[in-house]
Scaffold this motif. Structure first.
Motif, mmCIF file in Angstrom:
data_model
loop_
_atom_site.group_PDB
_atom_site.id
_atom_site.type_symbol
_atom_site.label_atom_id
_atom_site.label_comp_id
_atom_site.label_asym_id
_atom_site.label_seq_id
_atom_site.Cartn_x
_atom_site.Cartn_y
_atom_site.Cartn_z
ATOM 1 N N ALA A 69 61.106 23.013 50.773
ATOM 2 C CA ALA A 69 60.136 23.818 50.329
ATOM 3 C C ALA A 69 60.808 25.197 51.717
ATOM 4 N N ALA A 70 61.159 25.479 52.637
ATOM 5 C CA ALA A 70 61.840 26.432 52.683
ATOM 6 C C ALA A 70 63.278 26.804 52.058
ATOM 7 N N ALA A 71 63.803 25.660 51.319
ATOM 8 C CA ALA A 71 65.021 26.590 50.515
ATOM 9 C C ALA A 71 64.401 27.126 49.105
ATOM 10 N N GLU A 72 63.495 26.595 48.904
ATOM 11 C CA GLU A 72 62.613 26.743 47.477
ATOM 12 C C GLU A 72 61.956 28.468 48.221
ATOM 13 N N VAL A 73 61.734 28.662 48.561
ATOM 14 C CA VAL A 73 61.009 29.962 49.043
ATOM 15 C C VAL A 73 62.034 31.231 48.964
ATOM 16 N N ALA A 74 63.023 30.610 50.184
ATOM 17 C CA ALA A 74 64.212 31.222 49.831
ATOM 18 C C ALA A 74 65.157 31.831 48.653
ATOM 19 N N ILE A 75 65.428 30.601 48.091
ATOM 20 C CA ILE A 75 65.527 31.115 46.640
ATOM 21 C C ILE A 75 64.889 31.723 45.414
ATOM 22 N N GLY A 76 63.441 31.528 45.518
ATOM 23 C CA GLY A 76 62.273 31.976 44.796
ATOM 24 C C GLY A 76 61.674 33.641 45.095
ATOM 25 N N LEU A 77 62.176 33.653 46.372
ATOM 26 C CA LEU A 77 62.227 35.129 46.487
ATOM 27 C C LEU A 77 62.981 35.827 45.963
#
Length: 100
Positions: A69-77
């Motif tokens: 989830a943290a990686a998803e947020v970083a890439i998504g943002l």
């Protein structure tokens, strides 16, 4: 002690709230937050069933979900920021870049 059904009900309500947010909202940032709510609902289920079954596997798996989830947020943002710079909007209806 709180019964397992309460945790499952809370998780189901959180998941449905996140799902409705993903389906209804048009703001990319809000959709990303709704996906995070859905992942946290799954984490509640993992921890509740892990405690109920007296196994540590669910709690360990939560750490992997949080990492993803943290990686998803970083890439998504990062993607959202680059799209905002390109189109100056965070409305999903304004982006048809991926259509053929």
């Amino acid at each position: 002690m709180v019964p397992l059904s309460w945790y499952v009900a809370l998780s189901a309500m959180m998941f449905v709230t996140g799902l409705v947010g993903v389906l209804i909202r048009r703001n990319i940032v809000v959709v990303l937050l709704c996906i995070e709510i859905m992942l946290n609902a799954v984490n509640i289920n993992f921890v509740a069933f892990s405690d109920y079954l007296h196994l540590i596997d669910g709690q360990i798996f939560v750490f992997f979900v949080i990492t993803v989830a943290a990686a998803e947020v970083a890439i998504g943002l990062g993607i959202i920021i680059s799209l905002f710079r390109l189109r100056e909007s965070v409305n999903m209806d304004d982006y048809n870049l991926l259509k053929l």
